[in-house]
Design a protein around this motif. Structure first.
Motif, PDB file in Angstrom:
ATOM      1  N   UNK A  88       8.073   6.045  -2.825  1.00 30.33           N
ATOM      2  CA  UNK A  88       6.808   5.460  -2.079  1.00 30.33           C
ATOM      3  C   UNK A  88       6.601   4.018  -2.538  1.00 30.33           C
ATOM      4  N   UNK A  89       5.982   3.324  -1.704  1.00 29.09           N
ATOM      5  CA  UNK A  89       5.748   2.023  -1.766  1.00 29.09           C
ATOM      6  C   UNK A  89       4.453   1.948  -3.018  1.00 29.09           C
ATOM      7  N   UNK A  90       3.344   2.984  -3.003  1.00 25.58           N
ATOM      8  CA  UNK A  90       2.455   3.359  -3.609  1.00 25.58           C
ATOM      9  C   UNK A  90       2.509   4.893  -3.811  1.00 25.58           C
ATOM     10  N   UNK A  91       2.130   5.406  -5.015  1.00 24.68           N
ATOM     11  CA  UNK A  91       2.174   6.882  -5.046  1.00 24.68           C
ATOM     12  C   UNK A  91       1.034   7.572  -4.168  1.00 24.68           C
ATOM     13  N   UNK A  92       1.278   8.631  -3.671  1.00 23.07           N
ATOM     14  CA  UNK A  92       0.141   9.289  -2.751  1.00 23.07           C
ATOM     15  C   UNK A  92      -1.102   9.305  -3.274  1.00 23.07           C
ATOM     16  N   UNK A  93      -1.314   9.421  -4.605  1.00 20.67           N
ATOM     17  CA  UNK A  93      -2.693   9.585  -5.383  1.00 20.67           C
ATOM     18  C   UNK A  93      -3.080   8.024  -5.350  1.00 20.67           C
ATOM     19  N   UNK A  94      -2.348   7.024  -5.745  1.00 15.68           N
ATOM     20  CA  UNK A  94      -2.804   5.700  -5.526  1.00 15.68           C
ATOM     21  C   UNK A  94      -3.244   5.298  -4.135  1.00 15.68           C
ATOM     22  N   UNK A  95      -2.600   5.943  -3.112  1.00 16.28           N
ATOM     23  CA  UNK A  95      -2.966   5.622  -1.875  1.00 16.28           C
ATOM     24  C   UNK A  95      -4.530   6.023  -1.565  1.00 16.28           C
ATOM     25  N   UNK A  96      -4.727   7.213  -2.308  1.00 21.02           N
ATOM     26  CA  UNK A  96      -6.316   7.516  -2.025  1.00 21.02           C
ATOM     27  C   UNK A  96      -7.139   6.576  -2.695  1.00 21.02           C
TER      28      UNK A  96
END
Length: 232
Positions: A88-96
């Motif tokens: 991931x470019x940014x983790x899914x949680x970071x995307x939140x």
């Protein structure tokens, strides 16, 4: 340039349509060996994952359709069926977190960005039920247990992984029956409709009724938007 990994339901209109445009740009770069943005991290991680990129497009198109937009531009790229990028470019949680900052005082997505693991699970439970009954029971018990210290950052990667798998027909039907319970009061012949309709048509009825009668619990579920993308 960004292809999100969160469910498209979390994106507001601008982000949803923006990702749709950028996904087509990445497809064009990959298919035609274009140099512009060819070394961008988002482009690099999708190289060799044409099927997944196409499936992400179907997820976007399904969400767009639910919100009244029409997509007439399929992403025709199909390398490595059933395989998704491992990074991931940014983790899914970071995307939140990124979206929360991005949407301050702005339009929100169809699904509210979750503030708790319980809210996150409520949004995803029918999508998980449609795929794996054992995981549905395990995660549901895990979330509701007062002893569990699990947070969004611990559970969300697993949910993302589960939703990258296609629904299983028997489990899908069970999930649709549970969703149908929220809308059956508005159906002229609820029992007959549930038994006779195909899963595809039953889901369309659920979508239409949930939106028409503003059934919030269903409108804020990932399943309402993502299940049609799997060509059930």
């Amino acid at each position: 340039m960004r292809i999100w990994d969160v469910n498209p339901g979390y994106l507001n209109r601008q982000s949803l349509l923006g990702e749709h445009r950028e996904l087509h740009a990445i497809v064009s770069i990959i298919q035609h060996n274009k140099k512009g943005y060819s070394r961008h991290p988002e482009t690099l991680r999708w190289h060799g994952f044409g099927w997944a990129l196409s499936q992400r497009h179907r997820l976007l198109a399904a969400e767009m359709n639910l919100r009244g937009f029409t997509d007439r531009s399929p992403a025709m790229i199909k390398t490595q069926p059933q395989k998704w990028p491992h990074v991931f470019v940014d983790s899914p949680t970071s995307q939140f977190s990124i979206l929360k900052k991005k949407y301050v005082n702005k339009e929100q997505g169809r699904i509210p960005l979750p503030n708790s693991v319980q809210q996150l699970w409520a949004q995803h439970q029918y999508s998980v039920m449609a795929r794996d009954e054992a995981e549905y029971k395990y995660i549901g018990g895990w979330v509701t247990s007062r002893k569990s210290g699990k947070g969004i950052h611990e559970i969300y990667p697993e949910l993302v992984s589960l939703l990258r798998c296609p629904p299983v027909e028997a489990n899908l039907r069970n999930a649709l029956e549970q969703m149908w319970n929220f809308v059956c009061a508005y159906a002229p012949h609820p029992a007959t409709a549930m038994k006779k309709e195909s899963s595809r048509h039953l889901l369309k009825q659920i979508q239409r009724t949930a939106v028409l009668h503003d059934i919030v619990y269903l409108k804020e579920s990932t399943a309402l938007g993502e299940l049609p993308a799997w060509q059930i």
